[in-house]
Design a protein around this motif. Sequence first.
Motif, PDB file in Angstrom:
ATOM      1  N   ASN A 205       7.814   4.364   9.489  1.00 19.73           N
ATOM      2  CA  ASN A 205       8.654   2.883   9.881  1.00 19.73           C
ATOM      3  C   ASN A 205       9.239   2.252   8.780  1.00 19.73           C
ATOM      4  OD1 ASN A 205       8.999   3.726  12.690  1.00 19.73           O
ATOM      5  ND2 ASN A 205       6.728   2.981  13.048  1.00 19.73           N
ATOM      6  N   SER A 206      10.045   1.419   8.826  1.00 14.96           N
ATOM      7  CA  SER A 206      10.316   0.472   7.753  1.00 14.96           C
ATOM      8  C   SER A 206       9.104  -0.258   7.290  1.00 14.96           C
ATOM      9  CB  SER A 206      11.688  -0.419   8.206  1.00 14.96           C
ATOM     10  OG  SER A 206      12.718   0.453   8.557  1.00 14.96           O
ATOM     11  N   SER A 207       8.926  -0.646   6.074  1.00  9.44           N
ATOM     12  CA  SER A 207       7.781  -1.164   5.314  1.00  9.44           C
ATOM     13  C   SER A 207       7.671  -1.307   4.042  1.00  9.44           C
ATOM     14  CB  SER A 207       6.594  -0.533   5.839  1.00  9.44           C
ATOM     15  OG  SER A 207       6.561   0.937   5.510  1.00  9.44           O
ATOM     16  N   ASP A 208       6.849  -2.004   3.394  1.00 12.20           N
ATOM     17  CA  ASP A 208       6.572  -1.970   1.943  1.00 12.20           C
ATOM     18  C   ASP A 208       5.965  -0.754   1.429  1.00 12.20           C
ATOM     19  OD1 ASP A 208       8.115  -4.179   1.424  1.00 12.20           O
ATOM     20  OD2 ASP A 208       6.539  -5.412   2.174  1.00 12.20           O
ATOM     21  N   VAL A 209       6.733   0.011   0.722  1.00  5.03           N
ATOM     22  CA  VAL A 209       5.745   1.200   0.240  1.00  5.03           C
ATOM     23  C   VAL A 209       6.098   1.466  -1.246  1.00  5.03           C
ATOM     24  CG1 VAL A 209       6.262   2.174   2.132  1.00  5.03           C
ATOM     25  CG2 VAL A 209       7.858   2.695   0.340  1.00  5.03           C
ATOM     26  N   GLU A 210       5.364   2.361  -1.866  1.00  5.99           N
ATOM     27  CA  GLU A 210       5.536   2.750  -3.315  1.00  5.99           C
ATOM     28  C   GLU A 210       6.248   4.170  -3.383  1.00  5.99           C
ATOM     29  OE1 GLU A 210       4.836   0.297  -5.612  1.00  5.99           O
ATOM     30  OE2 GLU A 210       3.197  -0.920  -5.122  1.00  5.99           O
ATOM     31  N   TYR A 211       6.401   4.151  -4.684  1.00  6.34           N
ATOM     32  CA  TYR A 211       7.220   5.398  -5.131  1.00  6.34           C
ATOM     33  C   TYR A 211       6.160   6.769  -4.831  1.00  6.34           C
ATOM     34  CZ  TYR A 211       9.565   8.910  -7.736  1.00  6.34           C
ATOM     35  OH  TYR A 211      10.045  10.379  -7.874  1.00  6.34           O
ATOM     36  N   GLY A 212       6.940   7.491  -4.246  1.00  6.34           N
ATOM     37  CA  GLY A 212       5.989   8.942  -4.016  1.00  6.34           C
ATOM     38  C   GLY A 212       5.386   8.798  -2.814  1.00  6.34           C
TER      39      GLY A 212
ATOM     40  N   SER B 226       0.651  -1.119   0.188  1.00  9.27           N
ATOM     41  CA  SER B 226       0.109  -0.130   0.238  1.00  9.27           C
ATOM     42  C   SER B 226       0.882   1.223  -0.198  1.00  9.27           C
ATOM     43  CB  SER B 226      -0.842   0.045   1.085  1.00  9.27           C
ATOM     44  OG  SER B 226      -0.133  -0.127   2.328  1.00  9.27           O
ATOM     45  N   ILE B 227       0.322   2.308  -0.401  1.00 10.45           N
ATOM     46  CA  ILE B 227       0.893   3.698  -0.295  1.00 10.45           C
ATOM     47  C   ILE B 227       0.753   4.395   0.694  1.00 10.45           C
ATOM     48  CG2 ILE B 227       0.852   5.691  -1.410  1.00 10.45           C
ATOM     49  CD1 ILE B 227      -0.055   4.497  -4.057  1.00 10.45           C
ATOM     50  N   PHE B 228       1.990   5.002   1.386  1.00 11.37           N
ATOM     51  CA  PHE B 228       1.674   5.634   2.487  1.00 11.37           C
ATOM     52  C   PHE B 228       2.169   7.070   2.291  1.00 11.37           C
ATOM     53  CE2 PHE B 228       2.552   1.182   3.786  1.00 11.37           C
ATOM     54  CZ  PHE B 228       1.612   1.157   4.822  1.00 11.37           C
ATOM     55  N   SER B 229       2.160   7.832   3.204  1.00  9.98           N
ATOM     56  CA  SER B 229       2.435   9.324   3.286  1.00  9.98           C
ATOM     57  C   SER B 229       3.619   9.118   4.138  1.00  9.98           C
ATOM     58  CB  SER B 229       1.423  10.315   3.818  1.00  9.98           C
ATOM     59  OG  SER B 229       1.949  11.545   4.008  1.00  9.98           O
ATOM     60  N   PHE B 230       4.780   9.753   3.884  1.00  9.58           N
ATOM     61  CA  PHE B 230       6.025   9.528   4.565  1.00  9.58           C
ATOM     62  C   PHE B 230       6.450  10.804   5.184  1.00  9.58           C
ATOM     63  CE2 PHE B 230       6.428   7.476   0.512  1.00  9.58           C
ATOM     64  CZ  PHE B 230       6.437   5.987   0.840  1.00  9.58           C
ATOM     65  N   SER B 231       5.422  11.910   5.340  1.00 10.36           N
ATOM     66  CA  SER B 231       6.110  13.320   6.032  1.00 10.36           C
ATOM     67  C   SER B 231       6.228  13.096   7.488  1.00 10.36           C
ATOM     68  CB  SER B 231       5.083  14.303   5.954  1.00 10.36           C
ATOM     69  OG  SER B 231       3.913  14.046   6.448  1.00 10.36           O
ATOM     70  N   GLY B 232       5.638  12.082   8.206  1.00  8.44           N
ATOM     71  CA  GLY B 232       5.888  11.727   9.616  1.00  8.44           C
ATOM     72  C   GLY B 232       6.406  10.466   9.979  1.00  8.44           C
ATOM     73  N   GLY B 233       6.976   9.964   8.695  1.00  8.13           N
ATOM     74  CA  GLY B 233       7.631   8.568   8.808  1.00  8.13           C
ATOM     75  C   GLY B 233       6.714   7.327   9.168  1.00  8.13           C
TER      76      GLY B 233
ATOM     77  N   GLY C  24      14.303   8.204   5.539  1.00  6.58           N
ATOM     78  CA  GLY C  24      13.445   7.261   5.110  1.00  6.58           C
ATOM     79  C   GLY C  24      14.383   6.816   3.559  1.00  6.58           C
ATOM     80  N   VAL C  25      14.595   5.835   3.264  1.00  7.80           N
ATOM     81  CA  VAL C  25      15.261   5.364   1.909  1.00  7.80           C
ATOM     82  C   VAL C  25      14.479   4.275   1.502  1.00  7.80           C
ATOM     83  CG1 VAL C  25      17.283   4.737   0.842  1.00  7.80           C
ATOM     84  CG2 VAL C  25      17.531   6.400   2.524  1.00  7.80           C
ATOM     85  N   MET C  26      14.067   4.387   0.353  1.00  7.18           N
ATOM     86  CA  MET C  26      13.520   3.285  -0.505  1.00  7.18           C
ATOM     87  C   MET C  26      14.270   2.973  -1.715  1.00  7.18           C
ATOM     88  SD  MET C  26      10.254   4.913  -2.589  1.00  7.18           S
ATOM     89  CE  MET C  26       9.614   5.840  -1.281  1.00  7.18           C
ATOM     90  N   ILE C  27      13.982   1.503  -2.197  1.00  4.80           N
ATOM     91  CA  ILE C  27      14.521   1.232  -3.410  1.00  4.80           C
ATOM     92  C   ILE C  27      13.417   0.921  -4.338  1.00  4.80           C
ATOM     93  CG2 ILE C  27      16.797   0.532  -3.078  1.00  4.80           C
ATOM     94  CD1 ILE C  27      15.954  -2.118  -2.838  1.00  4.80           C
ATOM     95  N   VAL C  28      13.038   1.106  -5.423  1.00  5.85           N
ATOM     96  CA  VAL C  28      11.834   0.801  -6.327  1.00  5.85           C
ATOM     97  C   VAL C  28      12.261   0.528  -7.749  1.00  5.85           C
ATOM     98  CG1 VAL C  28      10.269   2.384  -5.110  1.00  5.85           C
ATOM     99  CG2 VAL C  28      11.789   3.367  -6.684  1.00  5.85           C
ATOM    100  N   GLY C  29      11.360  -0.176  -8.228  1.00  8.24           N
ATOM    101  CA  GLY C  29      11.595  -0.722  -9.814  1.00  8.24           C
ATOM    102  C   GLY C  29      11.503   0.382 -10.651  1.00  8.24           C
ATOM    103  N   GLY C  30      10.641   1.261 -10.390  1.00  9.49           N
ATOM    104  CA  GLY C  30      10.140   2.297 -11.455  1.00  9.49           C
ATOM    105  C   GLY C  30       9.857   3.603 -10.603  1.00  9.49           C
ATOM    106  N   LEU C  31      10.084   4.688 -11.384  1.00  8.36           N
ATOM    107  CA  LEU C  31       9.425   6.084 -10.769  1.00  8.36           C
ATOM    108  C   LEU C  31       8.089   6.500 -11.106  1.00  8.36           C
ATOM    109  CD1 LEU C  31      12.634   8.114 -11.597  1.00  8.36           C
ATOM    110  CD2 LEU C  31      12.010   6.681  -9.649  1.00  8.36           C
ATOM    111  N   VAL C  32       7.204   5.354 -10.807  1.00  7.10           N
ATOM    112  CA  VAL C  32       5.868   5.956 -11.064  1.00  7.10           C
ATOM    113  C   VAL C  32       5.204   5.292  -9.674  1.00  7.10           C
ATOM    114  CG1 VAL C  32       5.393   5.432 -13.428  1.00  7.10           C
ATOM    115  CG2 VAL C  32       5.384   3.416 -11.960  1.00  7.10           C
TER     116      VAL C  32
END
Lengths: 303, 234
Positions: free
Chosen positions: A18-25, A9-16, A71-79
């Motif tokens: 925690n480590s999780s599965d997220v999408e770009y943006g 699922s997509i999260f808002s990151f401004s408040g953090g 927070g740092v994420m790795i993703v497969g695409g910038l969408v």
Amino acid sequence: MVAFAASPSIFSFSGGVNSSDVEYGCGGVCHQGQSAAIVEMWTPALQVAPGAVVQVTVNVTGAEASESFLGVMIVGGLVAADSHPSNFGWTIVLDPSGVTSYNYFQLASYSGQASLTWTLSAPSTEGASELYAREMHGGGAAYATDCISPLRFSVKQANADFGDPEPEPCVPSIDVECPCEGEPVNGQVMIQARINSTNQIAYTLMVVDGQVIDNKTSGPYTWTIDTTAFSDGQHVVRIIAVDADGDASVAEITLIVDNIDEGAAMKAWIATMVAGSLGIVAFAAVLILICVVLAARNNGGAL
Amino acid sequence: MVSMSALHSLTAEMHTGFLTLAFACIVIVGLSQVVLHYRHKAPKRFSTWAQNIRGYAEAAGFVGAVGGFIGLILSGVTGMYAWPSDALFSSPVVMNKILLTVFGTVMWGVVVFTRAHFGRGLWSSRSLSVFYVSFTFAAFMTVGLAGSLGAHLTVGESVLDPVWSIAGVDIGTTLALGLVIAIAASLVSLGVVLATVVYARYKRLDTYRVGPASCQNFFKCSDNTVVMNDFSGK
């Protein structure tokens, strides 16, 4: 192999989050500011076999979130949708925590430099695949920035034939001119490399024992490191050069840090031996003198 | 051909035996002196025993101290040849052991000097006898601690490990001081020694003798005479 949760699922990151599965943006108005951080990615080899284990290191330097979480994420695409690496055939084996397997890792306290390594399993099908990294500020700071040079993998068997042979990438060549391989070093030591590339060098990294010490985007490619910050013994120094096409090269040398000056240590040891011996003699001499004076006085001697 | 290791073991056992004898005898003499000091408050049998025992123990203590002192020096020499120099100076434990052995040797040298200089007469001075016994105790303990480090090198542990633990000393770290501090301490110590000698000469204390002229007479309880030089300058 660690199984993935489907459809992260997509999260808002401004408040953090925690480590999780997220999408770009972030899916909203947050993190629209361009961060001053430098985000770089590195992997030992861009050509990997299907299903091979790959390590991807993301280095973040600078940023506005110092002394806060990052927070740092790795993703497969910038969408924003379906950007999770699993949607591109990648399987995250371990995230930087070494325990879990999320694509988004949140550092509790960022001190201006971070080096985070993910271990992934390459897609099982041959072809081209990319991985991107994005830095997301936590702590309420609405900044983000992407790695300008994504890792472009070529997933194929070593002898695989894709029809028309792909031209060999013009990877940068790195020659570490000094110090030499296995050379004992101490104090301040200058590491000097000569990097040649047909493409423009995007950036270089100087890494000691897996930790990024410095990065440069232009020459001269020399670094001075204080070896007293490292323990005595062998240390692996890697110079990584990435050109504008994302092609990377690595040069590695092993240095032997030896900061113990044996001559000085021996002098100090001998001096301590002399000092201790003289100290004992002096202490005994004073005590004997006092004893004799007391004995003489008790027995009527005139002093 | 006898190896240096075997010679080192021999000299190490020699100095251990001699020093243990010296330590035991000197402590026995000290205790005998205490018993004799309170002879009027204790059964006469005790003072008789103490008087007889100290007569033997005092001489044996001196012989033991001299033998142990020589044995320590021989152990140092054989030890230097028994171990490869690289191995000697690559381990902080070995270097600490050598330091403590040198300190112990110096302390036993002081014990021997004290007894040789003042003779049996030193027992007639309470302060000198207390110094003599105390320094013997300290010297014995120092050599014992050096032996503890030797046990660490050979069997990896020592019964004196609690002592190191209580003292907060990490035997794996060199005990050497910084070069500047060590040189400064050496100069200060040297100055103290010279000042002491000069003062003793000036006051003519270096010729001072305690105790009776005759060793035979000294250990008779009835004879507490102290023969002294004339310090009046006449």
